[in-house]
Design a protein around this motif. Structure first.
Motif, PDB file in Angstrom:
ATOM      1  N   GLY A  20       0.799  -1.225   0.000  1.00 24.58           N
ATOM      2  CA  GLY A  20       0.000   0.000   0.000  1.00 24.58           C
ATOM      3  C   GLY A  20       0.828   1.269   0.000  1.00 24.58           C
ATOM      4  N   ARG A  21       1.916   1.291   0.740  1.00 21.00           N
ATOM      5  CA  ARG A  21       2.701   2.529   0.822  1.00 21.00           C
ATOM      6  C   ARG A  21       3.883   2.550  -0.144  1.00 21.00           C
ATOM      7  NH1 ARG A  21       4.172  -0.035   5.686  1.00 21.00           N
ATOM      8  NH2 ARG A  21       6.363  -0.559   5.745  1.00 21.00           N
ATOM      9  N   GLY A  22       4.227   1.414  -0.704  1.00 21.87           N
ATOM     10  CA  GLY A  22       5.355   1.354  -1.628  1.00 21.87           C
ATOM     11  C   GLY A  22       6.674   1.293  -0.884  1.00 21.87           C
ATOM     12  N   VAL A  23       7.737   1.136  -1.629  1.00 20.11           N
ATOM     13  CA  VAL A  23       9.076   1.028  -1.065  1.00 20.11           C
ATOM     14  C   VAL A  23       9.952   2.085  -1.715  1.00 20.11           C
ATOM     15  CG1 VAL A  23      11.089  -0.469  -0.817  1.00 20.11           C
ATOM     16  CG2 VAL A  23       8.816  -1.446  -0.721  1.00 20.11           C
ATOM     17  N   SER A  24      10.642   2.847  -0.893  1.00 21.16           N
ATOM     18  CA  SER A  24      11.540   3.863  -1.453  1.00 21.16           C
ATOM     19  C   SER A  24      12.986   3.418  -1.280  1.00 21.16           C
ATOM     20  CB  SER A  24      11.307   5.215  -0.789  1.00 21.16           C
ATOM     21  OG  SER A  24      11.645   5.158   0.571  1.00 21.16           O
ATOM     22  N   PHE A  25      13.817   3.867  -2.191  1.00 20.96           N
ATOM     23  CA  PHE A  25      15.253   3.619  -2.104  1.00 20.96           C
ATOM     24  C   PHE A  25      15.983   4.817  -2.699  1.00 20.96           C
ATOM     25  CE2 PHE A  25      14.066   2.044  -6.235  1.00 20.96           C
ATOM     26  CZ  PHE A  25      15.151   2.279  -7.060  1.00 20.96           C
ATOM     27  N   GLU A  26      17.232   4.968  -2.306  1.00 16.60           N
ATOM     28  CA  GLU A  26      18.026   6.107  -2.753  1.00 16.60           C
ATOM     29  C   GLU A  26      19.188   5.650  -3.612  1.00 16.60           C
ATOM     30  OE1 GLU A  26      19.202   8.062   0.858  1.00 16.60           O
ATOM     31  OE2 GLU A  26      17.294   9.125   1.011  1.00 16.60           O
ATOM     32  N   VAL A  27      19.545   6.507  -4.555  1.00 14.37           N
ATOM     33  CA  VAL A  27      20.682   6.252  -5.437  1.00 14.37           C
ATOM     34  C   VAL A  27      21.535   7.515  -5.466  1.00 14.37           C
ATOM     35  CG1 VAL A  27      21.395   5.734  -7.803  1.00 14.37           C
ATOM     36  CG2 VAL A  27      19.364   4.633  -6.861  1.00 14.37           C
ATOM     37  N   GLU A  28      22.816   7.347  -5.231  1.00  3.50           N
ATOM     38  CA  GLU A  28      23.752   8.469  -5.315  1.00  3.50           C
ATOM     39  C   GLU A  28      24.088   8.707  -6.784  1.00  3.50           C
ATOM     40  OE1 GLU A  28      24.705  10.259  -2.637  1.00  3.50           O
ATOM     41  OE2 GLU A  28      23.446   8.939  -1.422  1.00  3.50           O
ATOM     42  N   ASP A  29      24.061   9.956  -7.200  1.00  3.53           N
ATOM     43  CA  ASP A  29      24.349  10.314  -8.581  1.00  3.53           C
ATOM     44  C   ASP A  29      25.069  11.653  -8.588  1.00  3.53           C
ATOM     45  OD1 ASP A  29      24.350   9.948 -11.331  1.00  3.53           O
ATOM     46  OD2 ASP A  29      22.349  10.769 -11.624  1.00  3.53           O
ATOM     47  N   VAL A  30      25.356  12.168  -9.753  1.00  5.59           N
ATOM     48  CA  VAL A  30      25.946  13.497  -9.905  1.00  5.59           C
ATOM     49  C   VAL A  30      25.121  14.274 -10.921  1.00  5.59           C
ATOM     50  CG1 VAL A  30      28.304  12.829  -9.291  1.00  5.59           C
ATOM     51  CG2 VAL A  30      27.567  12.667 -11.659  1.00  5.59           C
ATOM     52  N   GLN A  31      25.184  15.590 -10.806  1.00 14.87           N
ATOM     53  CA  GLN A  31      24.531  16.441 -11.798  1.00 14.87           C
ATOM     54  C   GLN A  31      25.377  17.686 -12.020  1.00 14.87           C
ATOM     55  OE1 GLN A  31      20.678  17.272 -10.142  1.00 14.87           O
ATOM     56  NE2 GLN A  31      21.360  19.107  -9.081  1.00 14.87           N
ATOM     57  N   VAL A  32      25.126  18.342 -13.122  1.00 11.78           N
ATOM     58  CA  VAL A  32      25.857  19.561 -13.452  1.00 11.78           C
ATOM     59  C   VAL A  32      25.117  20.736 -12.836  1.00 11.78           C
ATOM     60  CG1 VAL A  32      26.637  21.064 -15.319  1.00 11.78           C
ATOM     61  CG2 VAL A  32      26.732  18.577 -15.593  1.00 11.78           C
ATOM     62  N   GLN A  33      25.866  21.566 -12.124  1.00 15.33           N
ATOM     63  CA  GLN A  33      25.294  22.762 -11.512  1.00 15.33           C
ATOM     64  C   GLN A  33      25.982  23.975 -12.131  1.00 15.33           C
ATOM     65  OE1 GLN A  33      26.068  23.294  -7.307  1.00 15.33           O
ATOM     66  NE2 GLN A  33      23.992  24.078  -7.024  1.00 15.33           N
ATOM     67  N   SER A  34      25.179  24.955 -12.540  1.00 17.40           N
ATOM     68  CA  SER A  34      25.711  26.180 -13.145  1.00 17.40           C
ATOM     69  C   SER A  34      25.629  27.316 -12.136  1.00 17.40           C
ATOM     70  CB  SER A  34      24.904  26.555 -14.381  1.00 17.40           C
ATOM     71  OG  SER A  34      24.980  25.535 -15.338  1.00 17.40           O
ATOM     72  N   SER A  35      26.690  28.094 -12.094  1.00 18.67           N
ATOM     73  CA  SER A  35      26.661  29.287 -11.250  1.00 18.67           C
ATOM     74  C   SER A  35      27.110  30.475 -12.111  1.00 18.67           C
ATOM     75  CB  SER A  35      27.559  29.117 -10.024  1.00 18.67           C
ATOM     76  OG  SER A  35      28.857  28.736 -10.387  1.00 18.67           O
ATOM     77  N   PRO A  36      26.329  31.562 -12.066  1.00 20.38           N
ATOM     78  CA  PRO A  36      26.640  32.717 -12.915  1.00 20.38           C
ATOM     79  C   PRO A  36      27.930  33.417 -12.473  1.00 20.38           C
ATOM     80  CG  PRO A  36      24.750  33.179 -11.509  1.00 20.38           C
ATOM     81  CD  PRO A  36      25.149  31.768 -11.266  1.00 20.38           C
ATOM     82  N   ARG A  37      28.661  33.912 -13.429  1.00 19.10           N
ATOM     83  CA  ARG A  37      29.893  34.653 -13.197  1.00 19.10           C
ATOM     84  C   ARG A  37      29.860  35.947 -14.011  1.00 19.10           C
ATOM     85  NH1 ARG A  37      31.467  31.942  -8.958  1.00 19.10           N
ATOM     86  NH2 ARG A  37      32.377  29.924  -9.331  1.00 19.10           N
ATOM     87  N   PHE A  38      30.562  36.929 -13.539  1.00 22.16           N
ATOM     88  CA  PHE A  38      30.753  38.190 -14.238  1.00 22.16           C
ATOM     89  C   PHE A  38      29.423  38.768 -14.730  1.00 22.16           C
ATOM     90  CE2 PHE A  38      32.497  40.904 -17.710  1.00 22.16           C
ATOM     91  CZ  PHE A  38      33.248  41.741 -16.895  1.00 22.16           C
ATOM     92  N   PHE A  39      28.570  39.122 -13.745  1.00 24.48           N
ATOM     93  CA  PHE A  39      27.280  39.752 -13.995  1.00 24.48           C
ATOM     94  C   PHE A  39      26.346  38.894 -14.854  1.00 24.48           C
ATOM     95  CE2 PHE A  39      30.403  43.190 -13.480  1.00 24.48           C
ATOM     96  CZ  PHE A  39      29.942  43.723 -12.285  1.00 24.48           C
TER      97      PHE A  39
END
Length: 190
Positions: A20-39
């Motif tokens: 009824g409630r289901g089963v959760s699990f976690e997976v470690e992964d990576v993602q690309v993160q962008s951060s603005p530079r120079f205005f």
């Protein structure tokens, strides 16, 4: 009620709660993160770790069919695994079925979301397969799931498939049920 019946009743109620409630699990992964530079004219991109959480729910009959289609293809010759070249056979099976195992987990996670509704011909509802999402999840699980985790996830998927209720439903609808009409042979020599 006997102890055995109490234990079976408790096990059945625990299984129903899990389903009824289901089963959760976690997976470690990576993602690309962008951060603005120079205005904001430039961006610096970096790879950051992320934990993704997935839930496996009780599958619909369509999902159960897709899962079973993959499981049927996983044939293992137990005699070859007992032979002298058992490690070689195990490696062949790993090569042959590793991506299929990841696909089974992806199908279980997607469930009925694998079918995306669309406006069909004549104004009805049609469905397309979300193959892009399936391939994305399959690749993720192939990269990140370890054999020990695979065994645990397959055990959970098997429990979530609720084959007991499925088989009992088939038995109920089969022609050999106890309430089916009994054919009486006609006596042609009367």
């Amino acid at each position: 009620m006997s102890d055995e019946k109490k234990a079976l009743t408790q096990e059945r109620s625990e299984l129903n709660a899990l389903i009824g409630r289901g089963v959760s699990f976690e997976v470690e992964d990576v993602q690309v993160q962008s951060s603005p530079r120079f205005f904001g004219l430039f961006e610096k991109k970096s790879i950051v770790p992320v934990t993704r959480t997935f839930v496996i729910q009780e599958p619909t009959l369509g999902t159960l069919d897709r899962l079973s289609a993959e499981w049927v293809e996983m044939a293992i010759d137990e005699e070859e695994l007992k032979g002298e070249d058992a490690m070689y056979q195990a490696r062949l099976l790993a090569k042959k079925h590793a991506l299929r195992c990841a696909k089974v987990i992806a199908l279980a996670v997607l469930g009925s979301d694998y079918l995306v509704p669309k406006v069909g011909k004549g104004g009805g509802v049609g469905y397309d397969y979300d193959t892009e999402r399936l391939e994305e999840l399959t690749a993720l699980f192939a990269r990140r799931i370890k054999p020990s985790e695979l065994y645990q996830l397959y055990t959970l998927i098997g429990a979530m498939c609720n084959f007991g209720d499925f088989l009992n439903s088939i038995r109920l609808m089969s022609a050999d049920r106890t309430t089916s009409p009994i054919k009486i042979e006609e006596n042609s020599e009367v």
